[in-house]
Scaffold this motif. Structure first.
Motif, mmCIF file in Angstrom:
data_model
loop_
_atom_site.group_PDB
_atom_site.id
_atom_site.type_symbol
_atom_site.label_atom_id
_atom_site.label_comp_id
_atom_site.label_asym_id
_atom_site.label_seq_id
_atom_site.Cartn_x
_atom_site.Cartn_y
_atom_site.Cartn_z
ATOM 1 N N TRP A 399 0.845 -1.190 0.000
ATOM 2 C CA TRP A 399 0.000 0.000 0.000
ATOM 3 C C TRP A 399 0.883 1.243 0.000
ATOM 4 O O TRP A 399 1.880 1.314 0.706
ATOM 5 C CB TRP A 399 -0.912 -0.006 1.222
ATOM 6 C CG TRP A 399 -1.658 -1.299 1.366
ATOM 7 C CD1 TRP A 399 -1.198 -2.464 1.913
ATOM 8 C CD2 TRP A 399 -2.972 -1.572 0.900
ATOM 9 N NE1 TRP A 399 -2.140 -3.446 1.822
ATOM 10 C CE2 TRP A 399 -3.256 -2.923 1.212
ATOM 11 C CE3 TRP A 399 -3.957 -0.798 0.260
ATOM 12 C CZ2 TRP A 399 -4.471 -3.523 0.893
ATOM 13 C CZ3 TRP A 399 -5.171 -1.394 -0.047
ATOM 14 C CH2 TRP A 399 -5.418 -2.742 0.269
ATOM 15 N N LYS A 413 -8.795 5.888 -2.966
ATOM 16 C CA LYS A 413 -7.351 5.708 -2.795
ATOM 17 C C LYS A 413 -6.860 6.301 -1.475
ATOM 18 O O LYS A 413 -5.961 5.746 -0.833
ATOM 19 C CB LYS A 413 -6.598 6.315 -3.981
ATOM 20 C CG LYS A 413 -6.743 5.516 -5.267
ATOM 21 C CD LYS A 413 -5.786 5.986 -6.348
ATOM 22 C CE LYS A 413 -5.874 5.085 -7.571
ATOM 23 N NZ LYS A 413 -4.917 5.512 -8.645
ATOM 24 N N ALA A 416 -8.048 3.887 1.173
ATOM 25 C CA ALA A 416 -7.237 2.666 1.198
ATOM 26 C C ALA A 416 -5.905 2.912 1.905
ATOM 27 O O ALA A 416 -5.433 2.069 2.692
ATOM 28 C CB ALA A 416 -6.995 2.184 -0.231
ATOM 29 N N PRO A 644 -7.217 -6.138 4.643
ATOM 30 C CA PRO A 644 -7.525 -5.915 3.222
ATOM 31 C C PRO A 644 -6.649 -6.766 2.315
ATOM 32 O O PRO A 644 -5.514 -7.092 2.641
ATOM 33 C CB PRO A 644 -7.232 -4.428 3.038
ATOM 34 C CG PRO A 644 -6.188 -4.134 4.076
ATOM 35 C CD PRO A 644 -6.548 -4.987 5.247
ATOM 36 N N GLU A 649 -11.875 -2.923 -2.082
ATOM 37 C CA GLU A 649 -12.416 -1.568 -2.250
ATOM 38 C C GLU A 649 -12.680 -1.027 -0.863
ATOM 39 O O GLU A 649 -13.564 -1.511 -0.155
ATOM 40 C CB GLU A 649 -13.712 -1.595 -3.070
ATOM 41 C CG GLU A 649 -14.387 -0.252 -3.069
ATOM 42 C CD GLU A 649 -14.512 0.356 -4.473
ATOM 43 O OE1 GLU A 649 -15.023 1.461 -4.535
ATOM 44 O OE2 GLU A 649 -14.078 -0.260 -5.460
ATOM 45 N N VAL A 650 -11.914 -0.033 -0.468
ATOM 46 C CA VAL A 650 -12.021 0.496 0.891
ATOM 47 C C VAL A 650 -13.020 1.644 0.908
ATOM 48 O O VAL A 650 -12.913 2.597 0.139
ATOM 49 C CB VAL A 650 -10.652 0.968 1.411
ATOM 50 C CG1 VAL A 650 -10.784 1.543 2.810
ATOM 51 C CG2 VAL A 650 -9.669 -0.199 1.412
#
Length: 750
Positions: A399, A413, A416, A644, A649-650
């Motif tokens: 990430w 984004k 995430a 995750p 998809e956060v």
């Protein structure tokens, strides 16, 4: 004036005894007088002609608050200077239930010269006929105290003094024993600890009971009652089919809950204000980096010397490192990392979650590592996070921060990246709570304290140097082993993802621990962090190290005239050996602790490491817990959804559903407050009467004028450090004053 029975001899001299009794710590209780018998005093016992007879003092002594009694005796002049003092108590036979008496110090004025005998211990009255030679009611049978600076055994020339220190040490060893390992097959690493598992069964001199004042007890009970009430309501509503976990609907709700609870329970508003500042800024990468450098777990950051190995599978986007290549910033020494390897093999938590929430939850434990970069503006920011759910056999995921043109913080984004940071901070908190705080600040220090008590008698100058620092650690650890890290009653398991296997985390940590980590300048160099900008933890730790190193050197120089004195000091050498053989039994090479020390320089380094770790280091990692950890989204104590995966998809809903529910949040907040609150009896390197903070002078057994001069010089240097820290903090939004000497306690109590 009391008069000795033997007054026929004209050649007599006046001896004035100033007997200081009662707690030298503030007490809410009114003055209480001890009247359960008679104090018996003997000057130079066992010395033959220079020994006095047993002197009886029948005064009422202060037993709850500080007080003193002065008595005079005419004694034969042949007794001379008082070198050794025996103190005993004889009971009032008409009383069935008696109290022990805390004796702080006795001063004898002889020829107008004060001879000070520091004691700081409890003694229990014996029957007039049956005078015991062994401990009773958790108290030594009598005190045998050397005056002044204390002495080295091989410097003593009089047999009665040598025998007295040997007797005292034998008695102390009978009261302070190492816990013998129950099974040779259990090879998990953990430092040696006391064989007593209940606070009430501790020797009286190890009971730091005054630390548990009403303020702390009331706070703890309020928290406990609320947790029980919430859990009961949850279970009841679940039975009725109406149970719904109480989750927060936004970050703002977490902040409002923090403010409401602070008012309801009485948490310090200054700490709440700092926590609320973090709540406003926690999503910023700059704030994330600041907390890596100045938060409770600031010691874990280290320079990256290669991007192979753990970082080989990830990609740092160019925009995260200001358009430069990774190899370029690596060669300039601008890449740092924080890793959580001691969580390897630790299972998911939540086994005891039902006790708080009324329903069983899974709290996920993962390995998480963070790569950080020092920008050109000297801000430290995260640029890559590696997550691995190894327990469930999932592959690592990577990430990184979103492109700068994406400014909407609710963009997927950004969410995430925020989610990844939360997972890393949750893992980092598990390492902090069990490794940094308990293992490093508590378990290690208890071993050092036990070895001190078992090998250095009251007369030893190093015992008198260390006493203000070691006095709190053993009792607080005994309490902790019963309620915090006891596998059967593990409070950590009630709010931490990693809490269900504390012994596994300890084992992973201690496999890599080394004595060298306690040598602060050396540790900073080995981690390669000497030049990180704004690393205030480093700056203040090094300043404290230098000041305490100078203090230890001056104190050592008073008693050790040359290196040969260190080698010949059999009591000191036994201490070093005991630390290795029993404190770090089973560790490879005794975890690097020296089995013997042969020169003053290494002795001073060792003593500095002990004092700094037990006081300064513990302060740095303990007294920011509320500020940093009570706003739960900043550092989640547990994560309730699976970690995750790459294509996750956060959403904000996923983040909020992963954070702890209300009951767990409150429990974690309350624990953070309890652990991060000064005890009402705390003493600090600098006193501050206006803040009700006591300085270190009143706790010292180093009472000779030359030793007190060293302590005063220590205070002068600490005062300069305070001024330096005050000046540095002017105008800062986030002040770093946790290591100001007025905030740095001498010992470990939480």
């Amino acid at each position: 004036m009391a008069v000795n029975e033997n007054t026929a001899d004209d050649d007599v001299v006046s001896y004035t005894f100033i007997i200081q009794t009662g707690s030298n710590l503030p007490s809410k209780e009114s003055t209480k007088k001890w009247d359960d018998g008679t104090m018996l005093l003997t000057i130079n016992p066992g010395s033959g002609k220079t020994s006095s007879s047993e002197l009886k003092v029948k005064e009422y002594f202060d037993s709850k608050t500080e007080g003193s009694v002065t008595v005079d005796f005419w004694l034969p002049a042949k007794i001379g200077a008082p070198k050794l003092l025996k103190v005993d108590l004889e009971s009032d036979t008409f009383k069935l239930i008696k109290d022990a008496l805390y004796v702080r110090e006795i001063t004898i004025l002889y020829n107008r010269v004060p001879y000070r005998f520091p004691i700081k211990n409890f003694i229990y009255p014996h029957h007039p006929i049956h005078n015991p030679s062994e401990p009773r009611e958790g108290c030594v049978p009598h005190f045998l105290v050397r005056e002044g600076t204390g002495t080295l055994k091989h410097h003593e020339t009089e047999d009665f003094i040598i025998k007295a220190r040997e007797e005292e040490l034998r008695i102390t060893k009978s009261m302070v024993n190492w816990k013998v390992p129950e099974s040779k097959s259990d090879n998990r690493l953990y430092p040696g600890f006391l064989d007593i598992m209940e606070y009430e069964k501790l020797p009286r001199f190890l009971q730091f009971k005054e630390a548990n004042f009403d303020m702390i007890i009331e706070t703890k009970e309020k928290g406990r009652d609320e947790v029980k009430s919430n859990a009961f309501d949850n279970i009841r509503t679940k039975v009725l089919g109406k149970y719904k976990e109480e989750r927060f609907c936004s970050f703002e709700e977490f902040a409002m809950y923090l403010k409401e609870k602070s008012t309801e329970i009485g948490w310090a508003k200054a700490n709440v204000s700092e926590a609320m500042k973090i709540a406003k800024n926690f999503r910023k990468d700059e704030e994330f980096g600041r907390q890596m450098l100045c938060g409770p777990n600031a010691l874990r950051i280290q320079k990256v010397r290669s991007i192979e190995g753990r970082w080989a599978g990830g990609t740092v986007p160019e925009h995260a490192i200001e358009g430069r290549s990774l190899q370029e910033v690596l060669s300039e020494g601008k890449l740092f990392e924080v890793i959580t390897d001691e969580l390897d093999g630790i299972p998911h938590g939540g086994n005891f979650s039902k006790k708080l929430t009324g329903t069983k939850q899974t709290w996920y434990t993962i390995l998480a590592d963070c790569l950080l970069y020092v920008r050109n503006d000297e801000k430290l920011v995260p640029v890559l996070i590696r997550l691995e759910n190894r327990i469930d056999g999932k592959p690592e995921t990577w990430w990184s921060p979103p492109e700068p043109e994406i400014t909407d913080l609710d963009h997927p984004k950004h969410l995430a990246w925020l989610y990844a940071k939360m997972w890393f901070r949750s893992a980092d908190m598990g390492c902090y709570a069990l490794s940094t705080h308990f293992a490093r600040s508590h378990a290690i220090n208890e071993s050092l304290a036990i070895a001190t008590y078992r090998n250095l008698p009251n007369a030893h100058p190093i015992l008198r140097l260390l006493q203000p620092h070691i006095q709190g650690i053993v009792p607080v650890n005994v309490n902790a082993r019963s309620v915090l890290v006891n596998p059967g009653k593990n409070a950590f398991a009630l709010f931490l993802s990693v809490g269900c296997d504390v012994t596994g985390v300890f084992d992973n940590y201690f496999k890599k621990f080394s004595y060298d980590e306690l040598i602060i300048p050396q540790d900073m160099a080995e981690r390669g962090v000497e030049d990180i900008p704004e690393y205030l933890y480093r700056d203040d730790m090094v300043s404290h190290w230098q000041i305490i190193h100078q203090y230890a050197k001056e104190m050592v120089d008073l008693s050790y005239l040359c290196d040969d004195d260190v080698t010949k000091d059999e009591e000191l050498q036994s201490f070093f050996q005991d630390v290795v053989d029993n404190g770090f039994r089973g560790f490879e090479n005794g975890a690097g602790f020296p089995r013997a020390v042969s020169d003053k320089e290494k002795l001073v380094e060792y003593l500095t490491a002990v004092i700094v770790n037990i006081s300064v280091f513990h302060t740095a990692v303990n007294f920011q817990t509320f500020n940093s950890y009570t706003f739960m989204p900043n550092v989640p104590c547990c994560m309730t959804q699976p970690p995750p995966e790459k294509d996750t998809e956060v959403t904000m809903k996923l983040i909020l559903d992963t954070l702890p529910v209300l009951e767990v949040t409150f429990f974690a907040m309350n624990i953070s407050n309890l652990l991060g609150t000064f005890s009402p009896i705390e003493r600090f390197y600098l006193g501050e009467p206006g803040l009700n903070k006591l300085g270190m002078m009143g706790e010292n057994m180093a009472v000779a004028p030359s030793q007190e001069a060293c302590i005063h010089r220590l205070g002068d240097r600490m005062r300069l450090l305070k001024e330096k820290i005050d000046a540095r903090n002017k105008g800062r939004y986030f002040k770093y004053d946790v290591l100001s000497p007025i905030n740095t306690p001498l010992t470990t109590q939480a």
